[in-house]
Scaffold this active site. Sequence first.
Site, PDB file in Angstrom:
ATOM      1  CG  ASP A 296      -6.077 -11.620   3.186  1.00 36.98           C
ATOM      2  OD1 ASP A 296      -5.456 -12.009   2.452  1.00 36.98           O
ATOM      3  OD2 ASP A 296      -5.985 -10.447   3.662  1.00 36.98           O
ATOM      4  CD  GLU A 297      -9.514  -8.414   3.837  1.00 32.41           C
ATOM      5  OE1 GLU A 297     -10.040  -7.902   4.786  1.00 32.41           O
ATOM      6  OE2 GLU A 297      -8.670  -8.061   3.049  1.00 32.41           O
TER       7      GLU A 297
ATOM      8  CD1 TRP B 219      -3.293  -4.691   8.688  1.00 28.90           C
ATOM      9  CD2 TRP B 219      -2.640  -5.446   6.603  1.00 28.90           C
ATOM     10  NE1 TRP B 219      -3.429  -5.917   8.395  1.00 28.90           N
ATOM     11  CE2 TRP B 219      -2.933  -6.332   7.364  1.00 28.90           C
ATOM     12  CE3 TRP B 219      -1.896  -5.359   5.233  1.00 28.90           C
ATOM     13  CZ2 TRP B 219      -2.700  -7.623   6.940  1.00 28.90           C
ATOM     14  CZ3 TRP B 219      -1.692  -6.748   4.745  1.00 28.90           C
ATOM     15  CH2 TRP B 219      -2.299  -7.800   5.523  1.00 28.90           C
TER      16      TRP B 219
ATOM     17  CG  ASP C 176      -2.760  -6.348  -1.097  1.00 30.49           C
ATOM     18  OD1 ASP C 176      -3.635  -6.348  -1.548  1.00 30.49           O
ATOM     19  OD2 ASP C 176      -2.521  -6.702   0.211  1.00 30.49           O
TER      20      ASP C 176
ATOM     21  CD  GLU D  68      -4.873  -0.711   3.919  1.00 22.66           C
ATOM     22  OE1 GLU D  68      -3.948  -0.667   5.009  1.00 22.66           O
ATOM     23  OE2 GLU D  68      -5.631  -1.560   3.661  1.00 22.66           O
TER      24      GLU D  68
ATOM     25  CG  HIS E  46      -5.771  -9.012  -0.794  1.00 21.13           C
ATOM     26  ND1 HIS E  46      -5.887  -7.535  -0.679  1.00 21.13           N
ATOM     27  CD2 HIS E  46      -6.206  -9.590   0.057  1.00 21.13           C
ATOM     28  CE1 HIS E  46      -6.970  -7.614   0.279  1.00 21.13           C
ATOM     29  NE2 HIS E  46      -7.123  -8.791   0.675  1.00 21.13           N
TER      30      HIS E  46
ATOM     31  CG  PHE F 107       0.726  -2.175  15.893  1.00 22.85           C
ATOM     32  CD1 PHE F 107      -0.601  -2.772  16.952  1.00 22.85           C
ATOM     33  CD2 PHE F 107       1.870  -2.684  16.321  1.00 22.85           C
ATOM     34  CE1 PHE F 107       0.082  -3.410  18.330  1.00 22.85           C
ATOM     35  CE2 PHE F 107       2.290  -3.116  17.360  1.00 22.85           C
ATOM     36  CZ  PHE F 107       1.359  -3.855  18.388  1.00 22.85           C
TER      37      PHE F 107
ATOM     38  NE  ARG G 293      -3.090  -2.986   0.401  1.00 23.64           N
ATOM     39  CZ  ARG G 293      -3.648  -3.779   1.475  1.00 23.64           C
ATOM     40  NH1 ARG G 293      -2.971  -3.898   2.613  1.00 23.64           N
ATOM     41  NH2 ARG G 293      -4.859  -4.454   1.243  1.00 23.64           N
TER      42      ARG G 293
HETATM   43  C1  ACM Z   1      -6.076  -9.096   6.863  1.00 26.25           C
HETATM   44  O1  ACM Z   1      -6.125  -8.069   7.856  1.00 26.25           O
HETATM   45  N1  ACM Z   1      -6.915  -8.891   5.730  1.00 26.25           N
HETATM   46  C2  ACM Z   1      -5.224 -10.279   6.937  1.00 26.25           C
END
Ligand code: ACM
Length: 566
Positions: free
Chosen positions: A326-327, A479, A193, A481, A263, A430, A164
């Site tokens: 994930d997702e 993460w 990602d 972003e 992703h 975090f 990101r």
């Molecule tokens: C995640 O936070 N999508 C693993």
Amino acid sequence: MKRILFILTGVAVLASCSRKAETFSVIPMPNDVTIEKGTFCVKGAGIKIDPAIDKESGEAIGRFVQALETATGKKTKPGKDGFDFKYNPNMAAEEYFINIDNDEVDVEASCLGGFVYACETLKQMLPAAIYGGKKAKANWVLPCAKIFDQPRFGYRGMHLDCSRHFWSVEETKRYIDVMTAYKLNTLHWHLTDDQGWRIEIKSYPRLTEVGAWRDGTCIGKDMDSSDGIRYGGYYTQDQLRDVVQYAAARGITVIPEVDLPGHMVAALTSYPELGCTGGPYKVWPRWGIAKDILCAGKEEVFTFLENVLSEVMDIFPSKYIHIGGDECFDPFDKEAVFPWDVCPKCNARMRQLGIKKGPEAKHQLQNYVTARVQKFINSKGRNIIGWDEILEGDLAEGSTIMSWRGTAGGIKAAAKGFDAIMTPYDYAYFDYYQGPERDKEPLCIGGNLPVETVYSYEPLDGVTPGAEDHILGVQANLWTEYITTPEHLYYMLLPRMCALSEIQWCDRDRKDYNRFNASLDHTFAILDAMGVNYSLDCRGLVGLGRKPARNAAELAEYLEKNKPSW
Ligand code: ACM
Ligand code: ZN
């Protein structure tokens, strides 16, 4: 004459070292410490290194000695009495022992981990200026003490998202330095990602020629906006190997993550034929969960994954390779039709596998992808880690689950006999706000995770009796972003990572928030010396904009002047 010299030297030592040591503020708190009367003067101390100590440990000790010489401004005396680093084959890999008395410091360990942690404990027992990389006036003494120490958990991780927002090799090494200071041993590097592919893959050059770059980035929370500024970057394989080696020298394993089959928009933009529709796709300028994922029906997708993962495993020697998972399907988008639901090739694959139509079908198909990739990774002698979504199907033996949607996934995995790493969002994300006063903090993804909440996490709570050994350890995730600068990155990381380090390292009965909180003043001084930012929300100073204090005294003065109004 000799006698006079001896007396004069003795006076000089007394004059340069005070008898009083700083209070013991080591984080994570060692598991067995006895502080004794007296101090050991480190300025110009002798250094003996047992020839039985391995090369990597010797280099780690060398870095400690270098820091000592630089900060005190005085050369040490090789081969003379003072610090005595000894090889002790009876100690576990991450265990160490330190005995400090008035004239000698004995340090024992069996290999790199133990020696690194012994040196880090010694550094934290010294004035914070030891971290500054320049000569400093300070009371250069260690308190006399006996320390027996080893970690509670074998996996002590911290994650970094460089997709990101991209962090340079130098910044990543600084991140590793901070992890080292708090005795973490695993960097989970989120390298791919939707918003950018960051690993050079020689057999698929477009992944970095195309996939490492986006046309712009959304502004704030407006996902349909774009600042129109081309953004990106990637690491060459040489750079990745350099980071792996830098981390390994500090006892840190780097686990790469190639997030699949979701992703993957950056990869799809580079090679649109890997998607269900064939595109066109665009490296994402926004955040969230993309519908477009790798096609599970096309054989060339598996060829692509095997080729990519072969290069990844060649760069990263870690036992584990993180394959994400994930997702793949946005759980909040109940109306959505996902590409796998309608793709003829994915549907043919489902029929071939005997997967029945229905809401579970796509999860079973994901399971097939996971199992195939796992088989390939296992064939190379490595193991997979996946986010807890991979637990939704029949998981093959040997998978390790990273429990992020709370603790339930990890608890369930352990009960079923799988290993798990706990990274629950409510204690270990975090990228969340540091406290409730959101308007005073820089914009972030949401949530509310004060350092005290992080500290309160107990990883074995709720774990089925007998399954505790399947909980390998704990990690926090960062993460990025909404994080664009190193100043903001460390503000989000610290001091929450220090709290994490006590969850990972300290035995249950060693944890004490009041003691930890008091020790943070010394940690703030250490971070100042390292030139690393941190949050002072736990001192009532909310937000990134405040001017950080440069040392503990300045911090104390600042806190006094800026007492919160309540
Ligand atoms: C995640 O936070 N999508 C693993
Ligand atoms: Zn498909």
